[in-house]
Design a protein around this motif. Structure first.
Motif, mmCIF file in Angstrom:
data_model
loop_
_atom_site.group_PDB
_atom_site.id
_atom_site.type_symbol
_atom_site.label_atom_id
_atom_site.label_comp_id
_atom_site.label_asym_id
_atom_site.label_seq_id
_atom_site.Cartn_x
_atom_site.Cartn_y
_atom_site.Cartn_z
ATOM 1 N N ILE A 136 -18.400 -103.242 25.952
ATOM 2 C CA ILE A 136 -19.652 -103.440 26.672
ATOM 3 C C ILE A 136 -20.594 -102.310 26.289
ATOM 4 C CG2 ILE A 136 -20.757 -103.605 28.935
ATOM 5 C CD1 ILE A 136 -18.003 -104.508 30.021
ATOM 6 N N ILE A 137 -21.790 -102.663 25.837
ATOM 7 C CA ILE A 137 -22.795 -101.656 25.505
ATOM 8 C C ILE A 137 -23.829 -101.685 26.620
ATOM 9 C CG2 ILE A 137 -24.532 -100.913 23.840
ATOM 10 C CD1 ILE A 137 -22.803 -102.329 21.685
ATOM 11 N N VAL A 138 -23.994 -100.560 27.287
ATOM 12 C CA VAL A 138 -24.875 -100.464 28.443
ATOM 13 C C VAL A 138 -26.054 -99.563 28.105
ATOM 14 C CG1 VAL A 138 -25.034 -99.788 30.868
ATOM 15 C CG2 VAL A 138 -22.907 -100.745 29.997
ATOM 16 N N ALA A 139 -27.269 -100.049 28.367
ATOM 17 C CA ALA A 139 -28.463 -99.229 28.165
ATOM 18 C C ALA A 139 -28.493 -98.141 29.229
ATOM 19 C CB ALA A 139 -29.713 -100.098 28.258
ATOM 20 N N ALA A 140 -28.729 -96.903 28.809
ATOM 21 C CA ALA A 140 -28.782 -95.800 29.764
ATOM 22 C C ALA A 140 -29.999 -95.910 30.666
ATOM 23 C CB ALA A 140 -28.788 -94.462 29.032
ATOM 24 N N GLU A 141 -31.048 -96.530 30.158
ATOM 25 C CA GLU A 141 -32.277 -96.704 30.938
ATOM 26 C C GLU A 141 -32.821 -98.098 30.702
ATOM 27 O OE1 GLU A 141 -34.925 -93.680 29.636
ATOM 28 O OE2 GLU A 141 -33.702 -92.069 30.419
ATOM 29 N N GLY A 142 -33.575 -98.613 31.645
ATOM 30 C CA GLY A 142 -34.196 -99.918 31.493
ATOM 31 C C GLY A 142 -33.212 -101.049 31.723
ATOM 32 N N GLU A 143 -33.669 -102.263 31.403
ATOM 33 C CA GLU A 143 -32.820 -103.430 31.612
ATOM 34 C C GLU A 143 -31.676 -103.442 30.625
ATOM 35 O OE1 GLU A 143 -34.536 -107.269 31.784
ATOM 36 O OE2 GLU A 143 -35.641 -106.817 33.604
ATOM 37 N N GLY A 144 -30.602 -104.050 31.034
ATOM 38 C CA GLY A 144 -29.451 -104.156 30.165
ATOM 39 C C GLY A 144 -28.437 -105.120 30.729
ATOM 40 N N VAL A 145 -27.199 -104.917 30.332
ATOM 41 C CA VAL A 145 -26.119 -105.824 30.681
ATOM 42 C C VAL A 145 -25.943 -105.979 32.196
ATOM 43 C CG1 VAL A 145 -24.301 -104.085 30.564
ATOM 44 C CG2 VAL A 145 -23.755 -106.459 30.060
ATOM 45 N N LEU A 146 -26.263 -104.954 32.958
ATOM 46 C CA LEU A 146 -26.104 -105.035 34.413
ATOM 47 C C LEU A 146 -27.262 -105.754 35.088
ATOM 48 C CD1 LEU A 146 -24.745 -101.438 35.054
ATOM 49 C CD2 LEU A 146 -23.437 -103.572 34.940
ATOM 50 N N ASP A 147 -28.279 -106.126 34.317
ATOM 51 C CA ASP A 147 -29.459 -106.776 34.885
ATOM 52 C C ASP A 147 -29.570 -108.259 34.522
ATOM 53 O OD1 ASP A 147 -30.652 -104.306 35.956
ATOM 54 O OD2 ASP A 147 -30.807 -103.770 33.842
ATOM 55 N N ARG A 148 -28.821 -108.718 33.533
ATOM 56 C CA ARG A 148 -28.976 -110.073 33.016
ATOM 57 C C ARG A 148 -27.856 -110.980 33.525
ATOM 58 N NH1 ARG A 148 -33.538 -111.020 32.049
ATOM 59 N NH2 ARG A 148 -32.868 -112.786 30.819
ATOM 60 N N SER A 149 -28.221 -112.134 34.034
ATOM 61 C CA SER A 149 -27.249 -113.066 34.618
ATOM 62 C C SER A 149 -26.171 -113.488 33.620
ATOM 63 C CB SER A 149 -27.960 -114.314 35.149
ATOM 64 O OG SER A 149 -28.866 -113.973 36.169
ATOM 65 N N TRP A 150 -26.579 -113.855 32.409
ATOM 66 C CA TRP A 150 -25.604 -114.317 31.426
ATOM 67 C C TRP A 150 -24.628 -113.198 31.065
ATOM 68 C CZ3 TRP A 150 -24.139 -118.954 29.894
ATOM 69 C CH2 TRP A 150 -23.316 -119.058 28.785
ATOM 70 N N CYS A 151 -25.142 -111.989 30.870
ATOM 71 C CA CYS A 151 -24.271 -110.851 30.544
ATOM 72 C C CYS A 151 -23.294 -110.576 31.676
ATOM 73 C CB CYS A 151 -25.112 -109.601 30.267
ATOM 74 S SG CYS A 151 -26.169 -109.744 28.824
#
Length: 138
Positions: free
Chosen positions: A46-61
Motif C-alpha cells: 500500500i502506497i500512502v500519500a503523506a499529505e493530501g488525498e490518497g488511498v485512505l480517501d478513495r472509496s475504491w482504494c
C-alpha cells in the motif's frame, strides 16, 4: 516481491494501472480481475500519500485494502510505504531482506510518520470519496 528483498520473478499486481473502473462493467467483486489477482498473491503493498488525498480517501482504494486484509488469509503480508521528509518510509509486515535484526526493523518502524498511522486508525469508509457517487453508495 523486490521491495521485500526477494529475488524477483514473483507476480506483482499494480492495481493503479490494471483497471479503468469506469470503462468496464466489473460485475460481482469476486469475478473482478483485482479479486482474482489478490487471491494469487502473498502480499499487498500500500502506497500512502503523506499529505493530501490518497488511498485512505478513495472509496475504491478502501474497498481493495479491505479485501486484501480480509481475503488475504493467514500468512498474507501487508507493507505500507510513503514518502516523508525526503525519504521513502516503510512499515513492513515482519522482517525484510534489508533488516539485519528485529532491532533494526523497530528503528525503521519508529521513523514511519505517526500521522499516517493515526489517519488509518481513524479511517471510516463512509468518509471516503468516489468520482462517481454510485460507486460510493454501492
Amino acid at each position: 516481491p523486490r521491495g521485500r528483498g526477494g529475488g524477483g520473478g514473483e507476480p506483482i499486481w499494480i492495481c493503479a494501472f490494471a483497471i479503468r473502473q469506469h470503462a468496464v462493467e466489473l460485475g460481482a467483486i469476486e469475478d473482478s480481475p483485482f479479486f482474482k489477482a489478490l487471491k494469487a498473491t502473498a502480499m499487498t503493498l500500500i502506497i500512502v500519500a503523506a499529505e493530501g488525498e490518497g488511498v485512505l480517501d478513495r472509496s475504491w482504494c478502501a474497498l481493495e485494502m479491505n479485501l486484501a486484509m480480509v481475503e488475504g488469509g493467514a500468512g498474507y503480508l501487508t507493507d505500507i510505504y510513503t514518502h516523508y521528509k525526503g525519504r521513502v518510509q516503510r512499515l513492513t509486515d515482519g522482517l525484510i531482506a534489508a533488516d539485519e535484526s528485529a532491532f533494526q526493523k523497530m528503528g525503521r518502524d519508529g521513523e514511519f510518520p505517526f500521522a499516517i498511522i493515526e489517519r488509518a486508525l481513524k479511517f471510516a469508509l463512509a468518509d471516503t470519496k468516489a468520482a462517481v457517487q454510485l460507486d460510493h453508495d454501492n
